[in-house]
Enzyme design. Structure first.
Site, PDB file in Angstrom:
ATOM      1  CB  SER A 128     -36.507 -12.095  -8.538  1.00 22.97           C
ATOM      2  OG  SER A 128     -37.344 -13.228  -8.601  1.00 22.97           O
ATOM      3  CE1 TYR A 152     -39.824 -17.435  -4.723  1.00 19.81           C
ATOM      4  CE2 TYR A 152     -39.247 -16.270  -6.734  1.00 19.81           C
ATOM      5  CZ  TYR A 152     -39.920 -16.329  -5.534  1.00 19.81           C
ATOM      6  OH  TYR A 152     -40.705 -15.264  -5.138  1.00 19.81           O
ATOM      7  CB  THR A 178     -37.687 -16.971  -1.452  1.00 19.49           C
ATOM      8  OG1 THR A 178     -37.129 -15.677  -1.701  1.00 19.49           O
ATOM      9  CG2 THR A 178     -39.147 -16.821  -1.070  1.00 19.49           C
ATOM     10  CE  LYS A 260     -37.714 -11.485   0.524  1.00 17.17           C
ATOM     11  NZ  LYS A 260     -39.048 -11.946   0.085  1.00 17.17           N
ATOM     12  CG  HIS A 284     -43.471 -13.560  -0.667  1.00 19.29           C
ATOM     13  ND1 HIS A 284     -42.482 -14.489  -0.862  1.00 19.29           N
ATOM     14  CD2 HIS A 284     -43.698 -13.022  -1.892  1.00 19.29           C
ATOM     15  CE1 HIS A 284     -42.148 -14.518  -2.144  1.00 19.29           C
ATOM     16  NE2 HIS A 284     -42.866 -13.627  -2.787  1.00 19.29           N
TER      17      HIS A 284
END
Length: 389
Positions: A128, A152, A178, A260, A284
């Protein structure tokens, strides 16, 4: 010869001859309850919690539960091979560890422990952006094992560009973007504890170590940590992004790009039109939109829309080997597993994550074999029936 993941059960039984039993349950649905007892309400709520009253997380489990496997008999399943090719990469099984941020709130060994566990079992680890360990340290912990980077997508283009350059240099091969978090959702378990780790500088390691991020600060991070946190909060997500913005990522990343958070067939078509390589059908894990469609219910429509233009992956609600079988039958090429390994990490560090991976893949191996399949490639919609709700 392909590895028979199911042999893990014989290893457990043989260890039992000396009185040894597994340190963690082999029914992975029990891990959440154990973690709830072990950790404080803030960290547990952050990982286990969902948007609103949790209806989407429950719907994810129910949508998988409604689909029942129809086993077939007298098929040769003596030799089995769970390996698949995903985005041009050979994987030993159709599973990767999903991106889960701020793992230091679960266990002090954090992301490196999960990454080492994935590397030891040969499954990809998706790091992440919001990790509590800089990406270079996680890469070092993995050696040359398969690793993907989850982005992100920050407001600041230079920080985004810097992240992509760093990830590429550190050997991350696939970019997972994402899309479903342009804003943080209404999450009562976090709100009731007023718990957001980022505000304490946890989960910001990739940002605080980034030269482009630091260039935007008046003082070094250690001299004014609160200003660094506020700078992070101001750029973390961007609700203004639209489909044409994907061109920027394509220009700055030369490997596969996977989007995603796709749940609508038209969004899969738009992803293909934008030159993307894949999508993850995901809500999510129920953490973003309360009342959302269950991920497994959205999967067949996205698979149909993607055709042969995109690789379709799946997450949200996967807890068991049969859940993975069902996702494959509904058309996913592979699944990402999130919360179960986070709980394994909380309960037993790297060993706990390895336990989760091995249990999942042993159960998948056995479910395939006992349903009449020697490889994931022969599984399809005909292997499921759907119970009426």
């Amino acid at each position: 010869m392909a590895r028979h993941w199911a042999d893990f059960q014989y290893e457990i039984y043989l260890n039992g001859m000396t009185g040894a039993v597994p340190r963690l349950p082999t029914d992975l649905t029990r891990l959440e309850e154990l973690t709830e007892r072990r950790l404080g309400p803030g960290p547990v709520g952050y990982v286990a919690g969902s948007a609103g009253d949790g209806s989407t997380a429950r719907a994810n489990r129910a949508a998988l539960g409604r689909r029942r496997i129809v086993p077939r008999m007298l098929r040769d399943v003596h030799e089995r091979d769970l390996s698949v090719e995903v985005l041009g990469r050979p994987l030993p099984a159709p599973v990767a560890l999903a991106p889960v941020g701020v793992l230091s709130i679960m266990h002090p060994d954090a992301e490196p422990a999960a990454a080492r566990a994935a590397a030891a079992q040969g499954v990809p680890y998706v790091l992440s952006s919001a990790s509590s360990t800089p990406m270079e340290q996680v890469a070092e912990a993995m050696g040359d094992a398969e690793r993907w980077f989850q982005l992100y997508w920050a407001k600041d283009r230079e920080v985004t560009r810097s992240f992509l350059t760093r990830a590429k240099t550190a050997g991350f091969t696939v970019l997972v973007v994402t899309l479903d978090t342009p804003l943080l959702a209404w999450r009562p378990r976090d709100l009731d504890q007023a718990y957001l780790p980022f505000l304490h500088g946890v989960g910001t390691a990739n940002y605080f170590s980034d030269p482009a991020f630091r260039a935007g600060l008046a003082k070094p991070v250690h001299e004014d940590p609160n200003a660094a946190v506020m700078h992070f909060v101001g750029m973390f997500a961007d609700p203004g992004k639209t489909w044409p913005d994907l061109a920027f990522l394509r220009e700055n990343w030369d490997g596969p790009i996977v989007l995603k958070g796709v749940l609508h067939p038209d969004d899969a078509r738009l992803a293909a039109d934008a030159g993307m390589d894949g999508v993850v059908v995901s809500n999510h894990g129920g953490r973003q939109v309360a009342g959302s469609v269950a991920a497994a219910d959205a999967l067949p429509g996205v698979v149909a829309a993607a055709g042969d233009r995109l690789t379709v992956l799946f997450d949200s609600g996967v807890r068991t080997g049969d859940d993975i079988f069902k996702a494959l039958a509904l058309g996913a090429r592979a699944v990402l597993v999130g919360r179960p390994y986070a709980y394994g990490l909380a309960l037993d560090g790297q060993a706990g994550v390895e336990h989760v991976i091995r249990c999942l893949l042993a159960e998948l191996d056995l479910t395939l074999a006992l349903s009449g399949h020697a490889t994931p490639g022969t599984v399809g919609p005909a292997d499921l029936v759907e119970e009426s709700a």
